[in-house]
Motif scaffolding. Structure first.
Motif, mmCIF file in Angstrom:
data_model
loop_
_atom_site.group_PDB
_atom_site.id
_atom_site.type_symbol
_atom_site.label_atom_id
_atom_site.label_comp_id
_atom_site.label_asym_id
_atom_site.label_seq_id
_atom_site.Cartn_x
_atom_site.Cartn_y
_atom_site.Cartn_z
ATOM 1 N N ALA A 1 -16.825 36.684 -41.771
ATOM 2 C CA ALA A 1 -15.885 35.883 -42.559
ATOM 3 C C ALA A 1 -14.448 36.204 -42.188
ATOM 4 C CB ALA A 1 -16.103 36.143 -44.050
ATOM 5 N N LEU A 2 -14.243 37.347 -41.530
ATOM 6 C CA LEU A 2 -12.896 37.766 -41.138
ATOM 7 C C LEU A 2 -12.530 37.314 -39.737
ATOM 8 C CD1 LEU A 2 -12.965 41.447 -42.466
ATOM 9 C CD2 LEU A 2 -12.340 39.351 -43.689
ATOM 10 N N ALA A 3 -13.419 36.603 -39.071
ATOM 11 C CA ALA A 3 -13.170 36.172 -37.697
ATOM 12 C C ALA A 3 -11.934 35.290 -37.621
ATOM 13 C CB ALA A 3 -14.383 35.409 -37.147
ATOM 14 N N GLY A 4 -11.125 35.525 -36.605
ATOM 15 C CA GLY A 4 -9.972 34.668 -36.363
ATOM 16 C C GLY A 4 -8.692 35.123 -37.035
ATOM 17 N N VAL A 5 -8.739 36.193 -37.827
ATOM 18 C CA VAL A 5 -7.506 36.725 -38.412
ATOM 19 C C VAL A 5 -6.830 37.569 -37.346
ATOM 20 C CG1 VAL A 5 -6.465 38.087 -40.247
ATOM 21 C CG2 VAL A 5 -8.517 36.733 -40.713
ATOM 22 N N ALA A 6 -5.742 37.067 -36.804
ATOM 23 C CA ALA A 6 -5.126 37.678 -35.618
ATOM 24 C C ALA A 6 -4.666 39.102 -35.871
ATOM 25 C CB ALA A 6 -3.951 36.820 -35.153
ATOM 26 N N ILE A 7 -4.995 39.974 -34.936
ATOM 27 C CA ILE A 7 -4.598 41.374 -35.043
ATOM 28 C C ILE A 7 -3.085 41.523 -34.942
ATOM 29 C CG2 ILE A 7 -4.778 43.635 -33.917
ATOM 30 C CD1 ILE A 7 -7.602 42.893 -33.095
ATOM 31 N N GLU B 1 -10.315 23.748 -46.004
ATOM 32 C CA GLU B 1 -10.928 25.034 -45.720
ATOM 33 C C GLU B 1 -12.296 24.871 -45.064
ATOM 34 O OE1 GLU B 1 -9.523 27.791 -45.769
ATOM 35 O OE2 GLU B 1 -7.694 27.283 -46.853
ATOM 36 N N THR B 2 -13.066 23.897 -45.515
ATOM 37 C CA THR B 2 -14.390 23.664 -44.931
ATOM 38 C C THR B 2 -14.279 23.231 -43.475
ATOM 39 O OG1 THR B 2 -15.312 23.040 -47.074
ATOM 40 C CG2 THR B 2 -16.510 22.314 -45.113
ATOM 41 N N ILE B 3 -13.374 22.299 -43.203
ATOM 42 C CA ILE B 3 -13.190 21.807 -41.838
ATOM 43 C C ILE B 3 -12.642 22.908 -40.948
ATOM 44 C CG2 ILE B 3 -11.903 20.174 -40.406
ATOM 45 C CD1 ILE B 3 -11.964 18.261 -42.855
ATOM 46 N N LYS B 4 -11.694 23.676 -41.464
ATOM 47 C CA LYS B 4 -11.105 24.767 -40.694
ATOM 48 C C LYS B 4 -12.163 25.801 -40.333
ATOM 49 C CE LYS B 4 -7.302 28.118 -40.898
ATOM 50 N NZ LYS B 4 -6.183 28.635 -41.739
ATOM 51 N N ALA B 5 -13.041 26.138 -41.291
ATOM 52 C CA ALA B 5 -14.102 27.107 -41.021
ATOM 53 C C ALA B 5 -15.064 26.598 -39.962
ATOM 54 C CB ALA B 5 -14.856 27.420 -42.315
ATOM 55 N N ALA B 6 -15.374 25.303 -40.016
ATOM 56 C CA ALA B 6 -16.286 24.723 -39.019
ATOM 57 C C ALA B 6 -15.658 24.746 -37.630
ATOM 58 C CB ALA B 6 -16.640 23.291 -39.416
ATOM 59 N N GLU B 7 -14.367 24.428 -37.550
ATOM 60 C CA GLU B 7 -13.674 24.468 -36.261
ATOM 61 C C GLU B 7 -13.631 25.883 -35.709
ATOM 62 O OE1 GLU B 7 -10.553 20.778 -37.135
ATOM 63 O OE2 GLU B 7 -9.861 22.850 -37.143
ATOM 64 N N ARG B 8 -13.401 26.834 -36.601
ATOM 65 C CA ARG B 8 -13.334 28.231 -36.176
ATOM 66 C C ARG B 8 -14.695 28.699 -35.654
ATOM 67 N NH1 ARG B 8 -10.877 29.908 -40.402
ATOM 68 N NH2 ARG B 8 -12.702 30.517 -41.569
ATOM 69 N N ALA B 9 -15.763 28.279 -36.305
ATOM 70 C CA ALA B 9 -17.118 28.668 -35.886
ATOM 71 C C ALA B 9 -17.445 28.122 -34.503
ATOM 72 C CB ALA B 9 -18.141 28.178 -36.907
ATOM 73 N N GLU B 10 -16.924 26.928 -34.198
ATOM 74 C CA GLU B 10 -17.174 26.341 -32.881
ATOM 75 C C GLU B 10 -16.465 27.117 -31.781
ATOM 76 O OE1 GLU B 10 -16.124 22.275 -32.812
ATOM 77 O OE2 GLU B 10 -17.633 21.636 -34.276
ATOM 78 N N LYS B 11 -15.280 27.630 -32.080
ATOM 79 C CA LYS B 11 -14.473 28.309 -31.068
ATOM 80 C C LYS B 11 -14.832 29.782 -30.913
ATOM 81 C CE LYS B 11 -10.375 25.373 -31.704
ATOM 82 N NZ LYS B 11 -8.939 25.364 -32.107
ATOM 83 N N ASP B 12 -15.248 30.420 -32.023
ATOM 84 C CA ASP B 12 -15.436 31.869 -32.023
ATOM 85 C C ASP B 12 -16.854 32.208 -32.448
ATOM 86 O OD1 ASP B 12 -15.291 34.602 -32.256
ATOM 87 O OD2 ASP B 12 -13.397 34.621 -33.345
ATOM 88 N N PRO B 13 -17.626 32.874 -31.595
ATOM 89 C CA PRO B 13 -19.005 33.223 -31.951
ATOM 90 C C PRO B 13 -19.109 34.332 -32.979
ATOM 91 C CG PRO B 13 -18.418 34.166 -29.822
ATOM 92 C CD PRO B 13 -17.279 33.289 -30.228
#
Length: 259
Positions: free
Chosen positions: A135-141, A119-131
């Protein structure tokens, strides 16, 4: 074309290349695009789930192949557009799995910390890709509504925004049900039913039940019992009163339970 080895899926990429060849390929395959193929991709994923539910290993083998075909199809279209190829997809997911499992592929990490590390690594990767800092960023519509509701709730729960006890969640379900009863306009009813469904998903999450699986099983149960009712009544079924149909429903339940 030579027979593929157990680990070699590249011949599948060759098949898709032939099917998508502008000059000699299949007209239907050639005219497809990402948007037109997405419904098939979703359908195949559900058919995999259905095969698992039925514990039908022959069907599971076939459905996994159909799902893999969807990956090859999307990858071939992306390759033709100059974006990426199937091998890039394979390489990317391989590296991601290694990167997200340092407790397996790293040096000396504790295995019991695996989920937290993921979860920690996934969150860090998500932060790099999405500004987006939410906390809800990246949950696909575009996710199915039940699945998206569950993912949104899980993300919110990581911030502490969650009921501490299941009883509080049940109270919320009852509250939302009463608000459905009190709604007076179509728009209000739609909104309140949506809130009720969202609360039920939350209850499933607290009970560690997958809501999609639970609803799929409920659908299957209804399908079996309704068909049993039709078999018992024959052609007269549609002409029965609701009380008579309810009696058949109760009999169908008893038969299913072996009573």
């Amino acid at each position: 074309m030579s027979k593929a080895s157990p680990a070699d899926i590249m011949p599948l990429a060759d098949v898709m290349a032939r099917l998508r060849d502008p000059d000699s390929g299949c007209p239907w395959d050639i005219e497809q695009d990402f948007a037109s193929i997405v419904p098939y991709t979703i359908e195949e994923a559900y058919e995999v789930a259905d095969a698992v539910e039925r514990q039908d290993m022959d069907a599971l083998r076939d459905e996994l192949g159909d799902l893999l075909l969807q990956v090859a199809f999307h990858s071939r279209m992306a390759e033709q557009a100059g974006h990426f190829a199937l091998q890039d997809v394979i390489d990317a997911i391989t590296q991601k799995m290694i990167r997200r499992h340092p407790h397996v592929f790293g040096d000396g990490a504790r295995r019991e910390d695996g989920h937290a590390q993921w979860e920690t690594i996934k969150a860090a990767e998500r932060a790099e890709k999405d500004p987006d800092p939410s906390a809800l960023a990246g949950v696909a519509i575009a996710l199915p509504a039940l699945l998206r509701a569950e993912k949104l709730q899980k993300r919110a729960a990581r911030t502490g925004f969650d009921w501490p006890e299941t009883d509080r969640v049940i109270d919320k379900v009852v509250e939302e049900l009463e608000e459905v009863r009190d709604a007076t306009t179509p728009d209000e009813r739609e909104e309140e039913v949506g809130d009720l469904l969202f609360a039920v998903v939350n209850l499933a999450r607290h009970l560690k039940i997958d809501p999609e699986t639970a609803l799929r099983k409920a659908n299957g149960k209804f399908d079996r019992r309704f068909r049993s009712m039709e078999d018992m009544a024959g052609d007269a079924f549609a002409g029965l009163s609701l009380d008579e149909q309810e009696a058949l429903w109760q009999r169908a339940k008893q038969l299913e339970k072996g009573v």
